[in-house]
Design an enzyme around this catalytic site. Structure first.
Site, PDB file in Angstrom:
ATOM      1  N   GLY A  43       0.812  -1.219   0.000  1.00  0.00           N
ATOM      2  CA  GLY A  43       0.000   0.000   0.000  1.00  0.00           C
ATOM      3  C   GLY A  43       0.839   1.261   0.000  1.00  0.00           C
ATOM      4  CB  CYS A  44       3.752   2.276   2.025  1.00  0.00           C
ATOM      5  SG  CYS A  44       2.901   2.146   3.613  1.00  0.00           S
ATOM      6  CB  THR A  45       5.172   0.301  -2.805  1.00  0.00           C
ATOM      7  OG1 THR A  45       6.107  -0.133  -1.814  1.00  0.00           O
ATOM      8  CG2 THR A  45       5.845   0.369  -4.164  1.00  0.00           C
ATOM      9  CB  ALA A  59       5.523   6.154  -2.611  1.00  0.00           C
TER      10      ALA A  59
END
Length: 184
Positions: free
Chosen positions: A78-80, A83
């Site tokens: 999710g963070c990738t 970003a």
């Protein structure tokens, strides 16, 4: 050997469940603490940066809009995705005099590797103890929650986002930024 493999599988599944819960349900339950008030000065901060320039302060961006986004962990799905979406839309933000800044509890070294791996051209800040994340109501004790904030050129908080969907979040922020700039 089977017991060890089962234990490792259990740890991996537990971590995935934990980060899924943080990403989608925790913000709705306000587990991060008190969110700063819209229309008030954004909490000031200075944190070490992935850019190699030492530390970055919110005050460094006075005169620009700032998208300040908090996220749980470098290199997670999710963070990738979040970003990558911000990076994809970066030219649109730059056209609108807007700086994107990401914050998590990961180390500067982890942030630098993450930026290199994903081709990120905006700074990621290391909030190891969670002090800044706490000031923004985005701390869960060991990781930052997925919250974002729009801060105007005078340092006033204009919008906050909780319960973020990483796949569409950058577009949501960009749309709100455009509306604020038209009405401002």
């Amino acid at each position: 050997m089977t017991l060890r493999r089962d234990f490792l599988r259990f740890l991996l599944i537990s971590a995935l469940v934990f980060f899924s819960v943080i990403s989608f349900t925790a913000p709705a339950l306000a587990l991060g603490g008190k969110l700063p008030e819209i229309g008030q000065p954004a909490p000031a901060f200075t944190l070490p940066s992935s850019t190699g320039d030492g530390s970055i302060s919110l005050a460094d961006y006075r005169g620009k809009w700032v998208v300040l986004y908090f996220y749980p962990k470098d290199f997670t799905s999710g963070c990738t995705l979040e970003a990558r979406r911000f990076q994809q839309d970066l030219p649109k933000y730059l056209e609108k005099n807007t700086q994107i800044i990401g914050v998590s509890a990961d180390s500067v070294d982890s942030h630098t590797e993450f930026c290199d791996s994903e081709g990120l051209k905006f700074p990621l800040l290391s909030d190891r103890g969670g002090k800044v994340s706490q000031a923004y109501g985005s701390w869960l004790g060991i990781v930052s929650l997925r919250h974002s904030f729009l801060i105007d050129p005078e340092g006033i908080l204009q919008e906050r986002f909780t319960g973020v969907n990483p796949a569409i979040h950058s577009q949501e922020v960009l749309a709100r930024l455009e509306a604020l700039q038209l009405n401002g």
